[in-house]
Design a protein around this motif. Structure first.
Motif, PDB file in Angstrom:
ATOM      1  N   UNK A  22       0.835  -1.195  -0.001  1.00 18.07           N
ATOM      2  CA  UNK A  22       0.036  -0.097   0.087  1.00 18.07           C
ATOM      3  C   UNK A  22       0.897   1.225  -0.097  1.00 18.07           C
ATOM      4  N   UNK A  23       0.228   2.439  -0.040  1.00 14.44           N
ATOM      5  CA  UNK A  23       1.055   3.525   0.107  1.00 14.44           C
ATOM      6  C   UNK A  23       1.437   3.758   1.305  1.00 14.44           C
ATOM      7  N   UNK A  24       2.608   4.509   1.566  1.00 18.52           N
ATOM      8  CA  UNK A  24       2.960   4.769   3.080  1.00 18.52           C
ATOM      9  C   UNK A  24       1.984   5.549   4.050  1.00 18.52           C
ATOM     10  N   UNK A  25       1.903   4.872   5.224  1.00 15.90           N
ATOM     11  CA  UNK A  25       0.889   5.499   6.159  1.00 15.90           C
ATOM     12  C   UNK A  25       0.772   6.873   6.084  1.00 15.90           C
ATOM     13  N   UNK A  26       1.896   7.844   6.089  1.00  9.96           N
ATOM     14  CA  UNK A  26       1.813   8.936   6.110  1.00  9.96           C
ATOM     15  C   UNK A  26       1.034   9.685   5.024  1.00  9.96           C
ATOM     16  N   UNK A  61      -7.415   5.202  -2.982  1.00 10.60           N
ATOM     17  CA  UNK A  61      -6.045   5.181  -3.151  1.00 10.60           C
ATOM     18  C   UNK A  61      -5.789   5.039  -1.515  1.00 10.60           C
ATOM     19  N   UNK A  62      -5.880   5.753  -0.624  1.00  8.48           N
ATOM     20  CA  UNK A  62      -5.642   5.779   0.735  1.00  8.48           C
ATOM     21  C   UNK A  62      -5.768   4.259   1.313  1.00  8.48           C
ATOM     22  N   UNK A  63      -6.825   3.823   0.895  1.00  9.24           N
ATOM     23  CA  UNK A  63      -7.398   2.349   1.634  1.00  9.24           C
ATOM     24  C   UNK A  63      -6.811   1.229   0.822  1.00  9.24           C
ATOM     25  N   UNK A  64      -6.325   1.325  -0.446  1.00  4.67           N
ATOM     26  CA  UNK A  64      -6.154   0.078  -1.284  1.00  4.67           C
ATOM     27  C   UNK A  64      -4.946  -0.495  -0.832  1.00  4.67           C
ATOM     28  N   UNK A 196      -2.603   5.172 -10.756  1.00  4.39           N
ATOM     29  CA  UNK A 196      -2.337   4.220  -9.838  1.00  4.39           C
ATOM     30  C   UNK A 196      -0.920   3.718 -10.465  1.00  4.39           C
ATOM     31  N   UNK A 197       0.276   3.506  -9.573  1.00  2.00           N
ATOM     32  CA  UNK A 197       1.422   3.119 -10.136  1.00  2.00           C
ATOM     33  C   UNK A 197       1.579   1.838 -11.081  1.00  2.00           C
ATOM     34  N   UNK A 198       0.555   0.911 -10.675  1.00  4.22           N
ATOM     35  CA  UNK A 198       0.537  -0.058 -11.211  1.00  4.22           C
ATOM     36  C   UNK A 198       0.489  -0.132 -12.792  1.00  4.22           C
ATOM     37  N   UNK A 199      -0.266   0.820 -13.164  1.00  8.14           N
ATOM     38  CA  UNK A 199      -0.550   1.221 -14.725  1.00  8.14           C
ATOM     39  C   UNK A 199       0.746   2.272 -15.010  1.00  8.14           C
ATOM     40  N   UNK A 200       0.909   3.248 -14.209  1.00  2.72           N
ATOM     41  CA  UNK A 200       1.749   4.451 -14.669  1.00  2.72           C
ATOM     42  C   UNK A 200       3.330   3.900 -14.891  1.00  2.72           C
ATOM     43  N   UNK A 201       3.665   3.012 -13.942  1.00  2.71           N
ATOM     44  CA  UNK A 201       5.065   2.694 -13.887  1.00  2.71           C
ATOM     45  C   UNK A 201       5.475   1.053 -13.867  1.00  2.71           C
ATOM     46  N   UNK A 202       4.395   0.325 -13.610  1.00  7.54           N
ATOM     47  CA  UNK A 202       4.422  -1.030 -13.625  1.00  7.54           C
ATOM     48  C   UNK A 202       5.444  -1.776 -12.732  1.00  7.54           C
ATOM     49  N   UNK A 203       5.257  -1.184 -11.368  1.00  9.85           N
ATOM     50  CA  UNK A 203       6.614  -1.819 -10.560  1.00  9.85           C
ATOM     51  C   UNK A 203       6.224  -3.088 -10.279  1.00  9.85           C
ATOM     52  N   UNK A 204       5.224  -3.604 -10.435  1.00  7.44           N
ATOM     53  CA  UNK A 204       4.753  -5.103  -9.907  1.00  7.44           C
ATOM     54  C   UNK A 204       5.431  -5.816 -11.094  1.00  7.44           C
ATOM     55  N   UNK A 553       1.414  -6.576   1.170  1.00  3.51           N
ATOM     56  CA  UNK A 553       1.554  -5.957   2.470  1.00  3.51           C
ATOM     57  C   UNK A 553       0.631  -4.908   2.732  1.00  3.51           C
ATOM     58  N   UNK A 554      -0.062  -5.217   3.784  1.00  9.44           N
ATOM     59  CA  UNK A 554      -1.182  -4.274   4.255  1.00  9.44           C
ATOM     60  C   UNK A 554      -0.648  -3.483   5.754  1.00  9.44           C
TER      61      UNK A 554
END
Length: 555
Positions: A22-26, A61-64, A196-204, A553-554
């Motif tokens: 997920x995105x960093x908590x802050x 995005x915050x809760x994903x 979302x980064x999965x589509x923007x930069x495909x880090x997965x 990781x959640x």
């Protein structure tokens, strides 16, 4: 000690993908706050309607990919940012404690929204094309629940009520408020999928996998598709037709008599408020006699225009009769009717005819009194906490839709104050034969922000049911609304005013009127299917995690 040589990777194997995080908590906390603020600014009195899908996207995005409790917390935080300022007007009539309790209760529903969004995370991770659909379903279901529970619900702050100036308002004619909410939320889901980064930069993507032209083309195609979905959902409805009313018209006068002082003193000013509406109506009669104003077929007074029960008080009855006789037209009076049981009352709209007086066959008793304000749920239990519960009157609910035949003024679909927020209460008047919609309200114990939030609901109802509509308040805002949602003759706040306008009577029933609750039922059922259907994916992920393999990781 001799260390074993490192294992050599199989040249033909595919490297393991990094864990999906997920995105960093802050960052997620900041997005949740921004989501609540965006949703607030989308609603009246700010009316930045285009921020509504952005707020949906930020919260999603915050809760994903978060843990369920974190998803709930982030949704709850967004709910506080939205509802605490949105409902601030309740402090004028109820004080700070009920305001905070109501805001906390409403924020819980956004917390549940965040929790379910976190629960469904494996679905858009596996099939990103589902993101708009899932987001739309979750928001529609959340509002369906919040509109009904507890104690009959409190639908304030729905996404649909933020779209008064948006093209998406026209969707109300096809599926009511639930369809408008679905479209706005689905557009938010499409925006999130777009960035979302999965589509923007495909880090997965597994390390070492070449990012060739085919991969880049797929990413660009997907991004373009999501951008198109968002654009169609938010701008496309501008091309949709709305219902055209019948050619027949009636001349209606709205009388906004005003009150001597805003606030809780309103209840101590009952005679002055009645006098204001009587005198304004007589002044209108003088304008008509002088040829400066058109003769109305119907005069509409607001809720609480006579808090003195005219059926039990002859002085109040004589005053109202004098106004009706002077204007020569029926007057729809908002009043309180006492019963033989001390403390029990009805909030009613009653038609007062010139010459003959009150028409008891043409009156409406409010069907949905406001809990904790107009009646006290669980009074015996609440009394154990504080004896102030006995300050709340016991308003009884009516049992029939507000269909009032005024004669030349047409058949009114009358609802009182907050009832305009409830889909079924308004729809029942149209299916019962209403030719136009009327909302009698009293904003003297609130403020202009609350009045404009109510007017936004009237705009949606006019489009939803293809009926011209009006809202009349003791202090404002009063206005007429066309079937396209346009506002006419809007008055100021905390001022006396009289507005006369020809409005259309009747028209074809819209698809939203005919379909009733079914669009919302379908959305709720599909949400239930999604919540159950994700279970195998979550079990598979948990099993992979227990074997030391890839896991989301959640936190």
């Amino acid at each position: 000690m001799t260390m074993p040589p490192p294992a050599l990777a199989d040249p033909g194997s595919t490297p393991a993908a990094p864990p999906r995080r997920p995105l960093r908590l802050p960052v997620a906390v900041a997005l949740a706050v921004a989501a609540g603020l965006s949703l607030l600014l989308a609603l009246p009195p700010y009316d930045l309607w285009w921020l509504a899908p952005a707020g949906v996207a930020l919260l999603a995005a915050a809760t994903h990919r978060r843990r369920l409790r974190a998803g709930f917390g982030l949704g709850f935080l967004a709910g506080l940012v939205l509802f605490v300022p949105l409902l601030e007007w309740t402090t004028i009539g109820a004080g700070w404690l009920p305001w905070i309790i109501l805001s906390l209760a409403q924020a819980v529903f956004l917390g549940l929204l965040g929790l379910t969004g976190a629960w469904l995370s494996p679905l858009p991770d596996r099939w990103p094309a589902l993101w708009p659909l899932l987001t739309g379903l979750l928001w529609t279901t959340q509002e369906a629940l919040r509109d009904r529970a507890p104690f009959g619900g409190f639908p304030w702050g729905r996404l649909a009520f933020s779209q008064g100036d948006a093209p998406s308002l026209r969707l109300a004619a096809y599926g009511g408020a639930p369809l408008v909410t679905f479209a706005v939320a689905a557009a938010g889901g499409a925006l999130l999928a777009l960035v979302w980064r999965h589509w923007r930069a495909a880090p997965d993507r597994a390390p070492g996998t070449p990012d060739g032209p085919r991969r880049r083309a797929a990413v660009l195609l997907a991004a373009g598709g999501f951008a198109a979905i968002a654009a169609v959902l938010m701008a496309g409805p501008a091309a949709l037709p709305v219902a055209r009313p019948n050619a027949a018209t009636s001349t209606i006068a709205l009388v906004q008599g005003n009150v001597p002082r805003l606030g809780l003193d309103f209840n101590a000013q009952r005679r002055a408020v009645l006098d204001n509406h009587v005198n304004a109506t007589k002044q209108l009669a003088a304008e008509v006699a002088a040829g400066r104003q058109k003769q109305p077929d119907l005069v509409v007074w607001p809720e609480n225009s006579s808090d003195i029960d005219p059926l039990r008080n002859s002085d109040a009855a004589d005053l109202i009769q004098s106004a009706a006789d002077a204007i020569g037209a029926p007057v729809l009076v908002g009043t309180l009717q006492r019963t033989d049981v001390p403390g029990d009352i009805y909030n009613v709209g009653i038609l007062w005819r010139p010459g003959t007086g009150p028409d008891l066959d043409q009156q409406y008793e409010k069907r949905h009194p406001v809990p904790f304000a107009e009646y006290m749920p669980l009074r015996s239990i609440a009394r154990l906490v504080t004896d102030k519960v006995d300050l709340v009157r016991n308003m009884l609910p009516g049992d029939a839709p507000g269909v009032i035949d005024t004669g030349a003024g047409g058949v009114l679909g009358d609802v009182i104050c907050f009832e305009v927020a409830y889909d079924g209460v308004v729809r029942d008047t149209v299916t019962g034969g209403a030719e136009l919609l009327a909302v009698q309200t009293n904003n003297a114990t609130f403020n202009e922000a609350e009045a404009r939030q109510q007017l936004a609901m009237v705009r949606l109802r006019a489009v939803e049911h293809g009926r011209d509509a009006l809202m009349v308040s003791t202090v404002g805002v009063s206005a007429f609304v066309g079937t396209d949602g346009d506002v006419h003759g809007s008055t100021g706040f905390n001022t006396a005013a009289v507005v006369v306008r020809d409005i259309h009577l009747g028209g074809p029933r819209t698809l939203a009127t005919r379909s009733g609750i079914w669009p919302e039922v379908v959305a709720v059922l599909l949400t239930a299917v999604a919540l159950a259907g994700v279970l195998p994916l979550r079990r598979r992920r948990d099993n992979e995690g227990s074997n030391g393999e890839q896991v989301t990781e959640e936190r």
